[in-house]
Motif scaffolding. Structure first.
Motif, PDB file in Angstrom:
ATOM      1  N   LEU A   7      -5.554   9.695  62.489  1.00 58.31           N
ATOM      2  CA  LEU A   7      -5.629  10.166  63.869  1.00 58.31           C
ATOM      3  C   LEU A   7      -4.266  10.056  64.557  1.00 58.31           C
ATOM      4  CD1 LEU A   7      -9.052   8.696  65.082  1.00 58.31           C
ATOM      5  CD2 LEU A   7      -8.524  11.059  64.433  1.00 58.31           C
ATOM      6  N   ALA A   8      -3.539   8.961  64.296  1.00 55.80           N
ATOM      7  CA  ALA A   8      -2.224   8.790  64.907  1.00 55.80           C
ATOM      8  C   ALA A   8      -1.250   9.853  64.419  1.00 55.80           C
ATOM      9  CB  ALA A   8      -1.685   7.391  64.597  1.00 55.80           C
ATOM     10  N   LEU A   9      -1.268  10.128  63.115  1.00 53.72           N
ATOM     11  CA  LEU A   9      -0.381  11.138  62.551  1.00 53.72           C
ATOM     12  C   LEU A   9      -0.697  12.529  63.097  1.00 53.72           C
ATOM     13  CD1 LEU A   9      -0.337   9.855  58.869  1.00 53.72           C
ATOM     14  CD2 LEU A   9       1.641   9.922  60.409  1.00 53.72           C
ATOM     15  N   LEU A  10      -1.983  12.852  63.205  1.00 56.66           N
ATOM     16  CA  LEU A  10      -2.364  14.160  63.727  1.00 56.66           C
ATOM     17  C   LEU A  10      -2.000  14.294  65.207  1.00 56.66           C
ATOM     18  CD1 LEU A  10      -5.878  14.666  62.075  1.00 56.66           C
ATOM     19  CD2 LEU A  10      -3.774  15.922  61.546  1.00 56.66           C
ATOM     20  N   GLY A  11      -2.302  13.266  65.988  1.00 58.84           N
ATOM     21  CA  GLY A  11      -2.044  13.336  67.424  1.00 58.84           C
ATOM     22  C   GLY A  11      -0.561  13.378  67.755  1.00 58.84           C
ATOM     23  N   ILE A  12       0.203  12.437  67.195  1.00 60.12           N
ATOM     24  CA  ILE A  12       1.640  12.406  67.455  1.00 60.12           C
ATOM     25  C   ILE A  12       2.317  13.615  66.814  1.00 60.12           C
ATOM     26  CG2 ILE A  12       3.771  11.110  67.072  1.00 60.12           C
ATOM     27  CD1 ILE A  12       1.947   9.907  69.173  1.00 60.12           C
ATOM     28  N   GLY A  13       1.823  14.040  65.660  1.00 65.34           N
ATOM     29  CA  GLY A  13       2.386  15.229  65.016  1.00 65.34           C
ATOM     30  C   GLY A  13       2.237  16.464  65.877  1.00 65.34           C
ATOM     31  N   THR A  14       1.068  16.645  66.499  1.00 69.46           N
ATOM     32  CA  THR A  14       0.852  17.797  67.377  1.00 69.46           C
ATOM     33  C   THR A  14       1.800  17.761  68.564  1.00 69.46           C
ATOM     34  OG1 THR A  14      -1.479  17.929  66.748  1.00 69.46           O
ATOM     35  CG2 THR A  14      -0.843  19.007  68.806  1.00 69.46           C
ATOM     36  N   LEU A  15       1.920  16.608  69.182  1.00 70.33           N
ATOM     37  CA  LEU A  15       2.832  16.467  70.318  1.00 70.33           C
ATOM     38  C   LEU A  15       4.279  16.715  69.892  1.00 70.33           C
ATOM     39  CD1 LEU A  15       3.363  15.703  73.264  1.00 70.33           C
ATOM     40  CD2 LEU A  15       3.375  13.292  72.561  1.00 70.33           C
ATOM     41  N   ALA A  16       4.665  16.167  68.747  1.00 68.89           N
ATOM     42  CA  ALA A  16       6.041  16.312  68.279  1.00 68.89           C
ATOM     43  C   ALA A  16       6.363  17.762  67.920  1.00 68.89           C
ATOM     44  CB  ALA A  16       6.280  15.404  67.069  1.00 68.89           C
ATOM     45  N   GLY A  17       5.439  18.448  67.244  1.00 66.92           N
ATOM     46  CA  GLY A  17       5.668  19.843  66.909  1.00 66.92           C
ATOM     47  C   GLY A  17       5.826  20.695  68.141  1.00 66.92           C
ATOM     48  N   PHE A  18       5.018  20.421  69.156  1.00 68.76           N
ATOM     49  CA  PHE A  18       5.116  21.126  70.430  1.00 68.76           C
ATOM     50  C   PHE A  18       6.485  20.893  71.063  1.00 68.76           C
ATOM     51  CE2 PHE A  18       4.455  21.617  74.976  1.00 68.76           C
ATOM     52  CZ  PHE A  18       3.708  22.777  75.054  1.00 68.76           C
ATOM     53  N   ILE A  19       6.904  19.636  71.110  1.00 67.99           N
ATOM     54  CA  ILE A  19       8.168  19.283  71.745  1.00 67.99           C
ATOM     55  C   ILE A  19       9.352  19.851  70.970  1.00 67.99           C
ATOM     56  CG2 ILE A  19       9.696  17.328  72.255  1.00 67.99           C
ATOM     57  CD1 ILE A  19       7.126  15.709  72.842  1.00 67.99           C
ATOM     58  N   ASN A  20       9.316  19.762  69.648  1.00 68.16           N
ATOM     59  CA  ASN A  20      10.441  20.214  68.836  1.00 68.16           C
ATOM     60  C   ASN A  20      10.741  21.691  69.032  1.00 68.16           C
ATOM     61  OD1 ASN A  20      11.408  17.918  67.569  1.00 68.16           O
ATOM     62  ND2 ASN A  20       9.989  18.059  65.861  1.00 68.16           N
TER      63      ASN A  20
END
Length: 248
Positions: A7-20
């Motif tokens: 869940l942490a990888l999916l959640g932070i990954g989504t936020l990071a991909g958006f930001i990047n």
């Protein structure tokens, strides 16, 4: 992996991909996360590249479908960046874990400060081939070397070179950025794979989230004020992570 790690990888990954894709700073979230989940710093550095490659593929393909593509000029800018990334990845594997973590904290602090600085209003214009001077290629070599070494905050450097130096509007900066990052990250990832510094299960789950974030960001990128509201969210998360790293 435990369910909370997924869940942490999916959640932070989504936020990071958006930001990047939309702005810069996604790896300031994902790289520390991988370290917090127990990966050695070098393995976290290599594993993070899996997510970067796949989110870049997602962003490039979505930009193309949206009618925003700068392949020929991006390819020219990517050539020195690829050379630099090979050197940067090689150097990253030579430093100790303790030194890498110290560099990570310093880089995150520096990147956060740069993100707080207001962007000057510049009269932008489309990029043409004759504007690609030796100074621009040298700057791209440095960006590639930095990205190959750590990647964290590399989007800030793209804004400096492409927006301030070449005077490309910020929406187009993102179009150039995602393709160049994709091209220089592939050889860097290969170096980490060869040296067994990639944990594929973590990287692929993180990538699933970051590809989703990149898909969302491409649509926001088409708006004129897309990057403004995400800045403080990013900086708040970065501040919490820096504090955690210092106390780790």
């Amino acid at each position: 992996m435990a369910w909370f790690e997924v869940l942490a990888l999916l959640g932070i990954g989504t936020l990071a991909g958006f930001i990047n894709v939309l702005s810069a700073g996604g790896s300031m979230l994902t790289l520390p996360l991988l370290i917090f989940l127990g990966l050695p710093p070098q393995a976290a550095n290599g594993t993070n590249r899996v997510s970067i490659v796949l989110q870049s593929v997602s962003a490039v393909s979505n930009f193309r479908r949206a009618g925003a593509s700068q392949f020929a000029l991006s390819l020219r800018l990517a050539v020195p960046a690829v050379v630099g990334s090979l050197l940067g990845a090689w150097l990253a594997l030579l430093v100790s874990d303790a030194l890498f973590e110290a560099i990570l904290v310093a880089v995150m602090l520096g990147s956060a400060v740069m993100m707080l600085l207001p962007q000057p209003r510049i009269d932008t214009r489309p990029l043409t081939l004759e504007r690609l001077t030796p100074a621009v290629y040298l700057a791209m070599l440095f960006i590639g070397m930095y990205g190959g070494f750590i990647q964290v905050g590399v989007g800030v450097l793209f804004i400096v070179v492409l927006y301030r130096m070449l005077r490309i509007d910020l929406a187009q900066v993102n179009v150039f950025k995602v393709l160049i990052v994709l091209l220089y990250t592939l050889p860097a990832l290969a170096i980490f794979v060869i040296n067994d510094e990639v944990r594929w299960s973590y990287g692929l789950v993180l990538a699933l989230g970051s590809m989703t974030g990149a898909w969302l960001a491409v649509r926001v990128n088409m708006g004129p004020r897309g990057a403004l509201w995400v800045r403080w969210l990013t900086l708040t998360a970065i501040a919490a992570i820096i504090l955690r790293l210092l106390l780790y």
